[in-house]
Every structure is written in C-alpha cells, then in structure tokens.
Design an enzyme around this catalytic site. Sequence first.
Site, PDB file in Angstrom:
ATOM      1  N   ARG A 239       0.197  28.653  16.776  1.00 43.22           N
ATOM      2  CA  ARG A 239       0.271  27.228  17.066  1.00 43.22           C
ATOM      3  C   ARG A 239       1.476  26.675  16.312  1.00 43.22           C
ATOM      4  O   ARG A 239       1.733  27.086  15.163  1.00 43.22           O
ATOM      5  CB  ARG A 239      -0.992  26.505  16.611  1.00 43.22           C
ATOM      6  CG  ARG A 239      -2.203  26.757  17.502  1.00 43.22           C
ATOM      7  CD  ARG A 239      -2.081  26.034  18.840  1.00 43.22           C
ATOM      8  NE  ARG A 239      -3.274  26.151  19.658  1.00 43.22           N
ATOM      9  CZ  ARG A 239      -3.436  27.037  20.655  1.00 43.22           C
ATOM     10  NH1 ARG A 239      -2.496  27.897  20.948  1.00 43.22           N
ATOM     11  NH2 ARG A 239      -4.558  27.037  21.357  1.00 43.22           N
ATOM     12  N   GLU A 268       4.627  19.727  20.862  1.00 46.72           N
ATOM     13  CA  GLU A 268       4.866  20.328  22.176  1.00 46.72           C
ATOM     14  C   GLU A 268       4.728  19.254  23.233  1.00 46.72           C
ATOM     15  O   GLU A 268       3.760  18.494  23.178  1.00 46.72           O
ATOM     16  CB  GLU A 268       3.854  21.455  22.446  1.00 46.72           C
ATOM     17  CG  GLU A 268       4.106  22.660  21.566  1.00 46.72           C
ATOM     18  CD  GLU A 268       3.166  23.826  21.863  1.00 46.72           C
ATOM     19  OE1 GLU A 268       2.329  23.703  22.783  1.00 46.72           O
ATOM     20  OE2 GLU A 268       3.278  24.841  21.179  1.00 46.72           O
ATOM     21  N   HIS A 287       5.469  27.932  25.203  1.00 45.26           N
ATOM     22  CA  HIS A 287       4.029  28.225  25.096  1.00 45.26           C
ATOM     23  C   HIS A 287       3.547  29.043  26.310  1.00 45.26           C
ATOM     24  O   HIS A 287       2.668  28.606  27.053  1.00 45.26           O
ATOM     25  CB  HIS A 287       3.226  26.926  24.945  1.00 45.26           C
ATOM     26  CG  HIS A 287       1.865  27.122  24.339  1.00 45.26           C
ATOM     27  ND1 HIS A 287       1.318  26.252  23.434  1.00 45.26           N
ATOM     28  CD2 HIS A 287       0.932  28.104  24.492  1.00 45.26           C
ATOM     29  CE1 HIS A 287       0.112  26.671  23.082  1.00 45.26           C
ATOM     30  NE2 HIS A 287      -0.141  27.797  23.710  1.00 45.26           N
TER      31      HIS A 287
HETATM   32  C1  DGY Z   1      -4.704  29.765  23.827  1.00 39.66           C
HETATM   33  O1  DGY Z   1      -5.485  30.410  24.529  1.00 39.66           O
HETATM   34  O2  DGY Z   1      -5.057  29.259  22.757  1.00 39.66           O
HETATM   35  C2  DGY Z   1      -3.298  29.617  24.328  1.00 39.66           C
HETATM   36  O3  DGY Z   1      -2.460  29.161  23.332  1.00 39.66           O
HETATM   37  C3  DGY Z   1      -3.234  28.721  25.543  1.00 39.66           C
HETATM   38  O4  DGY Z   1      -3.679  27.482  25.244  1.00 39.66           O
END
Ligand code: DGY
Length: 326
Positions: A239, A268, A287
């Site tokens: 993240r 983001e 992402h």
């Molecule tokens: C997750 O599965 O956490 C990915 O980052 C997509 O949101």
Amino acid sequence: MSTPRAFVTRTLLPEALDIIREVADVTVWPEETPPPVEELRRQAGSSDGILTTIMDRVDADLLDAAPNLRAISQLAVGLDNVDVAEATRRGIPVGYTPGVLAKSTADLAMALLLGAARRTSESERWLRGGGWQIQFHPTHWLGQDVHDACLGIVGLGQIGREIAKRARGFDMDIVYHSRTRYTDMEAEYGVRYAEFPDLLGQADFVVLSVPLTPQTHHLISGPQLALMKPSAILINVSRGPVVDPAALYEALRDGQIARAALDVTSPEPISMDDPLLTLDNLVITPHIGSAALPTRLNTMKLAARNLVAGLRGEPMEACANSEATP
Ligand code: DGY
C-alpha cells in the site's frame, strides 16, 4: 423470505455478477468512479449485502446508515478501507480475497524488480525519444544483476512467500522480516530471518509486502532509507502509505538509494505534479498488482461467493472476522 438486496460498488465481470444474481436483487454502481459517500450510504441503507473495493470507506457512519446489512464482501485482500472491528461489533461478516491474487501480485513484484534493476522503462523512454544512435555501447545502460543479489522481503504473508519462491528461481539470496518468525517456512522457501534494520542494510532489493496498519504506516521513511545501500532498489507492491513519499523522493534524488519501483502510491492516483514523477530512477505502475484477467476473474468470483454466503447466513470462504458469522 423476500429476495435479499445487494449493492455492488463497481462493475464486475458478468460471470461474477451472475453468482450474486442467483440469490439476490443486485444493483451495480454503473460509473467508472466509486459511488460518492452519500450514494453509498443510501444504497447500503436499503441493502442486505454490499460488495466493495478499496475505494469505498466502510466505517461506523456507513454501518449506522445500513441497519439491514448482514454481509460485506471486499474485492481485495487489503482491508485498510474497512473498519473490520466495527463490523464485528455489529455481527456483520467481512469477506475478502486472500490466496487468489498472491501469485499475480508476486509476478508483478518480480516484473518491477527486474525492470528497475535492468532499467527497462528508462531505456525504452530513451529509445523512443531517439536516443539510440549507436548500435552497441559498452558503458551504456548498465544496470544491476538480479541473480546472486540479496533480496529482503518485508512481510512473509502469501504474497511475500510467492515472491520468495520466484526469487529462488533467480538464484537470489533471500532474507525476510516479519512480525512473526516462520521457522517452518525458512527451509521451505530458502529464506533467512533478519531484524528490520539488518535486512535494510544487507539487501540489494527491498520488497514491501505488508498490509497497511498503523504500525506499517511510513514503515519506510528517512531513517530506514538511510540504512539502505546506495545501490539498493526499493519495490512496493503493498500500500502506498507504507512508504513516506517525501523521504523517498529525497533519497532517490540524492542517490541515497539507486532506484525504486512502485505499484502503489500515496495518494492514489499520484498527482501529475508529484516530484517523484520527475525522477528517471523510479519505475511506477498504477496499482496493477493483481490485474491479470484470470486472477481478477477468480478474485471477483470469490468476492461474489463470499457475499452470497454472507447473505445466506453461511460461513464465507474467506472471512476476516469469522467470529461475526451467526
Ligand atoms: C488488494 O487485493 O488488496 C489489491 O491491492 C487490490 O485492491
């Protein structure tokens, strides 16, 4: 009993929606962008179940507005947008999607690692800009070797383990740091445990695969970057807020570390004015860790099955708070 009502906050592939439609009246938010907070409250207020993405905030306010809600299904493995404790207090199970996307995310981590090491984006930009004038130059575009280099994996969950498996195939020397020490996995995955500062000091590549929690917010900031080798490459597939972007910018600008590769940013989407985007020693993707078609379909189907199970009052296949299941 009347047919339950489900609200799905983003268009899914039809195969996944069909799973929910078999048991519920489904409303799908039709826009590309997520439903505004008020709309989400309104829809949740008349729904028995909701299927959310990382852009939908599921907190006490939303749950207050949704007295009939009995299932939340998140289309992601990360749950940092969902107040799971609050849902548990209200007896609402929260589904999520571990397992199905770990391999794809690990594939992308390796793509970023290899791309940053061998400068693929940077040299492609140069080529497309007309820079390739001499067929072969012995000192142009020298990058770093991946084989025999030391990889430090921060977080040995499902994604971290898949990265370790792949890195073994590249003959990498692998260290990991995790909240828990996994002695059983050390032999299986060929990894050695290291304290966090030691990992940062030894690794040629540091890959972040931890969930975002208050403890991992800005896990990598100025002091941690200062411990890394000047030749090191940082890869983040977890993240964005796990890395302090201002500190990373300075470290990349000043050559404190060699390069970084980010699939996630904070915020983001990243602003086009973000100074990170002025740097050539940064590889960045929007992402897309789990964005491979078969994986995304499997993830959507799992989220759909979780929602259906929750609506039926049955245990979800993957539930973050199984204690909330009636
Ligand atoms: C997750 O599965 O956490 C990915 O980052 C997509 O949101």
